[in-house]
Motif scaffolding. Structure first.
Motif, PDB file in Angstrom:
ATOM      1  N   SER A   9      -7.265   3.168  -6.664  1.00 24.83           N
ATOM      2  CA  SER A   9      -6.466   1.914  -6.224  1.00 24.83           C
ATOM      3  C   SER A   9      -5.927   2.020  -5.000  1.00 24.83           C
ATOM      4  CB  SER A   9      -5.379   1.551  -7.409  1.00 24.83           C
ATOM      5  OG  SER A   9      -5.793   1.082  -8.703  1.00 24.83           O
ATOM      6  N   SER A  10      -5.254   3.155  -4.861  1.00 24.02           N
ATOM      7  CA  SER A  10      -4.700   3.476  -3.428  1.00 24.02           C
ATOM      8  C   SER A  10      -5.839   3.704  -2.223  1.00 24.02           C
ATOM      9  CB  SER A  10      -3.964   4.774  -3.312  1.00 24.02           C
ATOM     10  OG  SER A  10      -2.731   4.765  -4.292  1.00 24.02           O
ATOM     11  N   THR A  58      -8.701   2.201  -2.355  1.00 25.21           N
ATOM     12  CA  THR A  58      -9.260   0.786  -2.065  1.00 25.21           C
ATOM     13  C   THR A  58      -8.127  -0.174  -1.289  1.00 25.21           C
ATOM     14  OG1 THR A  58     -10.139   1.034  -4.311  1.00 25.21           O
ATOM     15  CG2 THR A  58      -9.955  -1.281  -3.405  1.00 25.21           C
ATOM     16  N   ILE A 117      -6.991   6.123 -11.913  1.00 24.55           N
ATOM     17  CA  ILE A 117      -6.858   4.612 -11.562  1.00 24.55           C
ATOM     18  C   ILE A 117      -6.030   4.640 -10.466  1.00 24.55           C
ATOM     19  CG2 ILE A 117      -6.311   2.355 -12.305  1.00 24.55           C
ATOM     20  CD1 ILE A 117      -8.719   3.562 -13.585  1.00 24.55           C
ATOM     21  N   THR A 175       0.780  -1.370  -0.129  1.00 26.61           N
ATOM     22  CA  THR A 175      -0.092   0.047  -0.028  1.00 26.61           C
ATOM     23  C   THR A 175       0.824   1.253  -0.029  1.00 26.61           C
ATOM     24  OG1 THR A 175      -1.755  -1.313   1.153  1.00 26.61           O
ATOM     25  CG2 THR A 175      -1.777   1.423   1.142  1.00 26.61           C
ATOM     26  N   LEU A 182       2.193   1.722  -3.438  1.00 32.01           N
ATOM     27  CA  LEU A 182       1.125   2.420  -4.105  1.00 32.01           C
ATOM     28  C   LEU A 182       0.807   3.981  -4.055  1.00 32.01           C
ATOM     29  CD1 LEU A 182      -0.868   1.723  -6.524  1.00 32.01           C
ATOM     30  CD2 LEU A 182      -2.554   0.886  -4.681  1.00 32.01           C
ATOM     31  N   THR A 216       1.411   6.858  -6.800  1.00 34.24           N
ATOM     32  CA  THR A 216       0.366   7.815  -7.263  1.00 34.24           C
ATOM     33  C   THR A 216       0.847   9.006  -7.031  1.00 34.24           C
ATOM     34  OG1 THR A 216      -1.325   6.074  -6.220  1.00 34.24           O
ATOM     35  CG2 THR A 216      -2.099   8.289  -6.564  1.00 34.24           C
TER      36      THR A 216
END
Length: 410
Positions: A332-333, A335, A328, A267, A270, A274
């Motif tokens: 995604s981060s 989530t 995206i 995480t 990610l 981002t």
């Protein structure tokens, strides 16, 4: 056997006690014990002389010195965060190309007189940004963008001094362990590299490009490298400072805990990716392409998503694709962070770790809301600056979570 009768005086390491013991031994025949006491007295005197503190003796690293070094590194990471935020504002106000020279010392003093300002403005007028975009700019307007870039550069020099000068002092004092010496040398070298990379980035926006009809701007690749190196410097300083100040928790290495740690590391990576993708959004002004959400225009996937050839070029040079990728990655981060929070709720964790994960989750939802608002309102400078600052805050919380879940050092 005849008993030895010594006076009831504690046998301390001093000359009086040893002399008294020797006089007592004159009446009691025990030459071996007498020689032992004489030898011990000589070694005691030698120790007392050798134990005198030397003013040049180095301080051994301990808990107190580690706390000082840890706080220093946290302060340095705060300065780096300030440089990242100020750099974002400089980019948003299109001030980064106002200073067309780079001098380590000479440019620390801005123009003072009217003649100096006019000379500086005259140099700026020779480059593409003025000729194409700002040909009607006045001198007061130039002063504003000049001071924005000047402030960013001076902040960078402050960051360099904040790393280098304390490093020299702590090194001489002996505050660093052998491994820490390598780390701080790496951090100081990275600061110097970051300054050179910044000027390398600015140069890309000052070059004449006759074949291009686009507005003058710095290369998005160099902007990404400049931001990425700043984020790496920030993360390394913050991580090292936190691990020196926050004691590791004693937790049983269960299978679920190992899964949580791997989940947290993924995480964090990610979140970093981002934030890095935001450099391409800023470099290409991709936030001004599709100002709608959740669809891009009236489509979920826009027609010009892969308009460039070869296809790989779209991910780095097509504003539509760059904005799509950033969306995206942001979702995604969010989530992943939500999943991390839910997974951690089913485990028994230390209180600090739970607080860190909760704050990370709350910040993630706030950051996504900021990003959507910035997009819908056509990227106003104050809101966009807060959104960029939010990415640093989110990354900071991710590092804190990892610091709380780390292993106890052996």
């Amino acid at each position: 056997q005849e008993r030895l009768k010594f006076p009831q005086v504690p046998l301390h390491h001093n000359r009086k006690t040893i002399s008294l013991a020797l006089r007592c031994l004159q009446y009691q025949r025990c030459p071996h014990l007498r020689r032992w006491i004489v030898k011990r007295g000589q070694s005691t005197i030698t120790t007392e002389v050798g134990a005198s503190p030397s003013p040049s003796a180095a301080t051994v690293p301990n808990i107190a010195t580690n706390r000082i070094v840890g706080r220093w590194l946290l302060g340095c990471s705060g300065l780096v965060a300030g440089a990242i935020v100020l750099g974002g504002v400089t980019r948003l106000t299109e001030s980064g190309l106002s200073m067309v020279d780079w001098h380590l010392v000479r440019e620390m003093k801005p123009p003072q007189s009217q003649a100096e300002w006019e000379a500086e403005f005259s140099k700026y007028q020779q480059f593409p940004e003025f000729k194409i975009m700002n040909h009607d700019m006045t001198l007061p307007e130039f002063k504003f963008i000049f001071y924005m870039e000047w402030g960013h550069r001076m902040w960078g020099r402050l960051v360099g001094l904040a790393y280098i000068l304390p490093t020299i002092y702590f090194w001489r004092k002996g505050y660093f362990t052998r491994s820490m010496k390598g780390k701080v040398l790496g951090l100081c070298g990275f600061v110097f590299f970051q300054g050179l990379l910044g000027w390398y980035m600015v140069k890309s926006g000052l070059e004449e490009k006759p074949e291009s009809y686009d507005v003058p701007r710095v290369s998005q690749y160099r902007l990404c490298a400049h931001l990425g190196s700043a984020l790496l410097l920030y993360c390394a300083s913050l991580w090292t400072g936190l691990t020196m100040l926050i004691p590791a928790h004693k937790m049983a290495e269960t299978k679920r805990l190992m899964q949580l740690k791997r989940f947290a590391k993924g995480t964090g990576g990610l979140v970093f990716l981002t934030a890095l993708s935001g450099a391409f959004v800023a470099g290409l002004d991709a936030g001004l392409v599709y100002n709608s959400y959740p669809k891009m225009g009236d489509r979920w996937i826009p027609d010009d998503l892969l308009a460039f050839s070869p296809k790989l070029k779209n991910f780095f040079e097509n504003p539509t694709t760059v904005q799509f990728d950033h969306r995206i990655l942001g979702i995604s981060s969010l989530t992943a962070i939500t999943g991390l929070y839910l997974f951690s709720r089913r485990m028994v964790l230390p209180r600090r770790a739970k607080i860190a994960i909760s704050l990370l989750t709350a910040m993630a939802y706030g950051q996504v809301a900021l990003g959507i608002s910035t997009l819908l309102l056509y990227v106003p400078t104050p809101l966009a600056a807060i959104h960029q600052s939010g990415s640093v805050a989110l990354l900071s919380l991710a590092i804190w979570v990892l610091a709380e879940l780390r292993k106890i050092p052996k």
